[in-house]
Design a protein around this motif. Sequence first.
Motif, PDB file in Angstrom:
ATOM      1  N   UNK A 225      22.713  67.425  54.511  1.00 52.20           N
ATOM      2  CA  UNK A 225      23.834  68.279  54.119  1.00 52.20           C
ATOM      3  C   UNK A 225      23.546  69.702  54.567  1.00 52.20           C
ATOM      4  N   UNK A 226      24.548  70.338  55.124  1.00 46.56           N
ATOM      5  CA  UNK A 226      24.421  71.761  55.431  1.00 46.56           C
ATOM      6  C   UNK A 226      25.809  72.317  55.722  1.00 46.56           C
ATOM      7  N   UNK A 227      25.894  73.602  55.874  1.00 47.40           N
ATOM      8  CA  UNK A 227      27.183  74.194  56.247  1.00 47.40           C
ATOM      9  C   UNK A 227      26.924  75.388  57.154  1.00 47.40           C
ATOM     10  N   UNK A 228      27.947  75.754  57.898  1.00 41.20           N
ATOM     11  CA  UNK A 228      27.859  76.946  58.729  1.00 41.20           C
ATOM     12  C   UNK A 228      29.186  77.658  58.639  1.00 41.20           C
ATOM     13  N   UNK A 229      29.133  78.970  58.483  1.00 37.71           N
ATOM     14  CA  UNK A 229      30.400  79.693  58.348  1.00 37.71           C
ATOM     15  C   UNK A 229      30.723  80.453  59.626  1.00 37.71           C
ATOM     16  N   UNK A 230      31.898  81.031  59.651  1.00 38.58           N
ATOM     17  CA  UNK A 230      32.366  81.736  60.849  1.00 38.58           C
ATOM     18  C   UNK A 230      31.429  82.894  61.184  1.00 38.58           C
ATOM     19  N   UNK A 231      31.184  83.054  62.465  1.00 36.89           N
ATOM     20  CA  UNK A 231      30.323  84.139  62.902  1.00 36.89           C
ATOM     21  C   UNK A 231      28.849  83.882  62.682  1.00 36.89           C
ATOM     22  N   UNK A 232      28.536  82.636  62.407  1.00 36.49           N
ATOM     23  CA  UNK A 232      27.135  82.316  62.150  1.00 36.49           C
ATOM     24  C   UNK A 232      26.573  81.486  63.301  1.00 36.49           C
ATOM     25  N   UNK A 233      25.346  81.783  63.676  1.00 36.79           N
ATOM     26  CA  UNK A 233      24.659  80.948  64.657  1.00 36.79           C
ATOM     27  C   UNK A 233      23.589  80.171  63.909  1.00 36.79           C
ATOM     28  N   UNK A 234      23.833  78.882  63.786  1.00 41.13           N
ATOM     29  CA  UNK A 234      22.927  78.041  63.017  1.00 41.13           C
ATOM     30  C   UNK A 234      22.018  77.290  63.979  1.00 41.13           C
ATOM     31  N   UNK A 235      20.736  77.428  63.768  1.00 41.99           N
ATOM     32  CA  UNK A 235      19.783  76.756  64.649  1.00 41.99           C
ATOM     33  C   UNK A 235      19.324  75.447  64.042  1.00 41.99           C
ATOM     34  N   UNK A 236      19.231  74.459  64.881  1.00 42.77           N
ATOM     35  CA  UNK A 236      18.815  73.130  64.477  1.00 42.77           C
ATOM     36  C   UNK A 236      17.482  72.903  65.148  1.00 42.77           C
ATOM     37  N   UNK A 237      16.427  72.964  64.375  1.00 40.86           N
ATOM     38  CA  UNK A 237      15.110  72.941  64.991  1.00 40.86           C
ATOM     39  C   UNK A 237      14.381  71.674  64.594  1.00 40.86           C
ATOM     40  N   UNK A 238      13.846  70.984  65.569  1.00 44.32           N
ATOM     41  CA  UNK A 238      13.112  69.771  65.252  1.00 44.32           C
ATOM     42  C   UNK A 238      12.565  69.129  66.500  1.00 44.32           C
ATOM     43  N   UNK A 239      11.579  68.246  66.327  1.00 44.57           N
ATOM     44  CA  UNK A 239      11.022  67.569  67.495  1.00 44.57           C
ATOM     45  C   UNK A 239      12.033  66.581  68.072  1.00 44.57           C
ATOM     46  N   UNK A 240      11.686  66.033  69.231  1.00 49.15           N
ATOM     47  CA  UNK A 240      12.571  65.035  69.831  1.00 49.15           C
ATOM     48  C   UNK A 240      12.668  63.824  68.915  1.00 49.15           C
ATOM     49  N   UNK A 241      13.871  63.285  68.808  1.00 48.43           N
ATOM     50  CA  UNK A 241      14.039  62.098  67.970  1.00 48.43           C
ATOM     51  C   UNK A 241      14.184  62.413  66.495  1.00 48.43           C
ATOM     52  N   UNK A 242      14.377  63.695  66.160  1.00 50.85           N
ATOM     53  CA  UNK A 242      14.468  64.064  64.745  1.00 50.85           C
ATOM     54  C   UNK A 242      15.860  63.793  64.178  1.00 50.85           C
ATOM     55  N   UNK A 243      16.853  63.637  65.068  1.00 53.34           N
ATOM     56  CA  UNK A 243      18.216  63.409  64.593  1.00 53.34           C
ATOM     57  C   UNK A 243      19.165  64.549  64.933  1.00 53.34           C
TER      58      UNK A 243
END
Lengths: 243, 337
Positions: free
Chosen positions: B21-39
């Motif tokens: 679960x997560x959310x991102x609002x307008x004007x936001x840069x959300x980073x998705x950080x994880x190793x390969x195969x993390x989803x």
Amino acid sequence: MRNIWTIAAREFKLYFSSPAAYLVATMLLVVMGIIFYTNVVGSILNQFPPNTQVVLGPLVTLLLFATPAITMRLLAEEQRQGTLELLLTAPVRDYELIVGKWLGGFLFMLSILALTWLYPIFLNQIVDPGIDQGILVSGYLGVILFMGSLVAIGVAVSSLFSNQIAVFFTTLGVFLVLWLISLPTQAMGATGGELLRYLDFSEHFYSTFYQGVIDLSDIIYFLSLTALALFLGTMSLESRRWR
Amino acid sequence: MIQVEGLTKDYGLRRAIDGISFHASKGEILGFLGPNGAGKTTTMRILTGYMPPTSGKASVAGYDVIERSLEVRRRVGYLPETVPLYPDMTVFEYLKFMADLRHLSQVEDKVDDVLELVHMEDRADGYIANLSKGMRQRVGLAQALLHQPEVLILDEPTIGLDPAQIHEVRDLIQDLGRERTILLSTHILSEAQQVCNRVLIINKGKIVAEDSPENLRSRIAGSQRFRLAVLGETEGLEKIIRDVPGIKTVAANDRSVFEFETTPGQDVRPLVSRAVVSAGYDLVELYPIGLSLEEIFLQLTRDEPRAPEMAEVDDLLNTALDEQLDQPEEDASELKG
């Protein structure tokens, strides 16, 4: 509709810049030319006037082999190079993609078919008082309907694999089954073979279109086969999302 | 703008993402950080309508990704991990095709605009087959920007680019992020910290940490590991390093390469280099090393079953962050001695 056209136009243009498509078209026309020449010479020697059947016979058989080579790329290549993800995340409905692919392939096949008009025109010149126009019209109408079904089946099979060779042979296999499925009924006698005979391509071509007869039930057969194949293709594409 | 609740996706028996679960609002840069195969890619594919989740809900730009998939797809610009390009088309033809699929008007102007944005104006008539990896990446990005989407989803946007291009693309993303929502995935920690307002760390289908880059930065402390190499004879060198104050462990990695760990809060590199050189060894390399992202997550998840105190996880994370930060592009090779 607009998306269907956008996709069809891209495919159609792409065929004209692809050497494989030219190769298939050339092979088709060359082989047809050889058989045409043989048939014409044969009928002259046997002293009966050749008609459009000397063109239609080989054309229909050759289409069984040429169509898979033309359609195999349509969706398999998208899967292989990852562009299917692009199309499936663009605001395009799955059926628009399938119908667009079909239309692109069908239009290209029509352009090849247009070239085969050379043979009847030539025939018309050498035969006196000209060839049977009825067979010419009904025969080509039959071939166009038949081709529509072939391309639709080709698109549906192409949605199954990312390997074009696998698509080619599977498509050809489906064609040959539908081409020969009524053969066993000859041994079975009159009863029981109704369904198999109805499913057979050739049953809907050789006894009607090929003889100059246009029968509504044959038109319905080919149109519904086309629609069914496109529907199955759409289902197959949708099922990819759930895998 | 992006709202995700309890999203789960199974591929057969394998669970690719597990109730995130997560959310991102307008004007936001959300980073998705994880190793390969993390989803990361799986999550992005669900958000872009490429495939449905096994369970859970997600909405983008106010539309449910399953129920109103087409609406979502109209409003999202997506750059998949393997950039989807047709090699047999020119750059212009490709972008025009995509613009037509999106029913845009004034297609030519819009294509010109995005090409200018990614600095590819001069290659518009070149075939995609002849483009370099970096250029292809930029064409893919151009494709995602064509319709000026409210939400941009970028799967590893800087992979395969050279350092100058990486810098350019990061700047571009930051520019775009001012008025849009951007979700980008990466496995480079420093990139996430540089570009994003908020970072989600994901591993094995679960979100293991979420924080702002500032907080991540402020948590950086802890021990550090270094690698040291000398030329020639190394007899007795291990002891010399160990005797330097502040050194916790030393291990001979190779005949002439040593790894050592220092206690937090003090930089012992000058002391070590001086000690090594004054003892007559030829010091040729001394540089910080880090765990790879995969190793960090392996450790994080290995600790999970026995529910570690947060401090332990923090410590581990901090070490990792620290090391990652210290070795961006230039790979920090400090020569002393």
